[in-house]
Design a protein around this motif. Sequence first.
Motif, PDB file in Angstrom:
ATOM      1  N   LEU A   1     -39.545   5.406 -32.679  1.00  0.00           N
ATOM      2  CA  LEU A   1     -38.157   5.844 -33.146  1.00  0.00           C
ATOM      3  C   LEU A   1     -38.305   5.955 -34.680  1.00  0.00           C
TER       4      LEU A   1
ATOM      5  N   GLY B   1     -32.786   6.106 -35.589  1.00  0.00           N
ATOM      6  CA  GLY B   1     -32.558   5.619 -34.039  1.00  0.00           C
ATOM      7  C   GLY B   1     -33.175   6.864 -33.276  1.00  0.00           C
TER       8      GLY B   1
ATOM      9  N   HIS C   1     -37.471   2.284 -24.104  1.00  0.00           N
ATOM     10  CA  HIS C   1     -36.643   2.889 -25.438  1.00  0.00           C
ATOM     11  C   HIS C   1     -35.754   1.771 -25.557  1.00  0.00           C
TER      12      HIS C   1
ATOM     13  N   ARG D   1     -35.301  -0.155 -29.217  1.00  0.00           N
ATOM     14  CA  ARG D   1     -34.184   0.042 -29.774  1.00  0.00           C
ATOM     15  C   ARG D   1     -33.582  -1.452 -30.463  1.00  0.00           C
TER      16      ARG D   1
END
Length: 367
Positions: free
Chosen positions: A50, A54, A217, A221
């Motif tokens: 990332l 983001g 993912h 995050r």
Amino acid sequence: MSHTTPAGVNPPRPTQGEPPAVREPAHVPVAHVVRGGVIEGVHHGSVVVLAADGSVEFRAGDIEAAFYPRSALKPVQAVGLLRAGLPPLDSESLALTAASHSGEERHLATARRILDAAGLTEGDLRNVPDLPYDPAVRDEWIRAGRGPSRLAQNCSGKHAAMLMTARARGWSLENYLDPGHPLQGEIASTVEELTGQGIARVTVDGCGAPLFAVSLHGLTRAVARIATAAPGTDEGRVAHAMREHPEMVSGSGRDVARLMRAVPGLLAKDGFEGVQIAALPDGRAVGVKIADGADRARMPVAAAALARCGIAPEILAGFDRTPVIGGGQEVGTLRAAGALAPFFAPSAGSVQPASSAQGEPGASSVA
């Protein structure tokens, strides 16, 4: 991001999305084991990098399929415990709350300290009894005639903090691991908020605690949100404790602790079945899942992903590869492959990729 959130104020909670799809992940080759110039083994997996904003800067494999983060979820669970009402802890104790510790005496002493502060004992823990995780500590433990214990099990810090929170809130203690317990409901809510997605499945982790399926993912995050959080927020408190005491989060000499010491401000956590997450204070973050669960490929692939974040190769030296040993001598190496491979110079004995092949070797003391 939470950079702009005033200190001591928790940032707005992310909007929850749909749960990730439960399917067979479309993993790709991410590491090669090369012996004598021949690819002896291939580890498949998935990787996500990332950017600071983001967005997905790099992906390989299937980063959206549901998977179990195992212990890599512990920083998120620690935030959930704070939100649920975990009483104030010193920084070492809070770091142990997010730990897969080695079972060293300082880990056990800190877990006891958490239990003592709540008026509880090791007998109140419901994690599975085990021997210390670190091989040297385990051998010493066995030589002393000691058997498996709940305190020695690598998740005892998390369990002690769960009990402490339940007691502070007046919730039942005996069933604190039940997914329907209010404590676990609070943690699940935090998992959904920080990952930005719903939970696809709930099962039982190795230690007995509920385990939530999210995507690679989403997990990455979440750790980026913790790493960028303002001081004084629940996320910021967990990040500070982990950065200040990486050996409490893992153990003396463990690769995750060494990596956090080597890269200023890095937040990192490993998990069984080949999971690794890491995030920098500006929001750059990586997530790794090795398909076959091989721990030996976890760190070399993570190091290659961190190189894509701009971490200097000299800092990552020692993390990016593991020698392959034959007859007591190095005859090859385990290193990242495919699109991750070009971020490191070829090593002796490596195999150069064909025009569309998966590249050069990748990591673990391999004999």
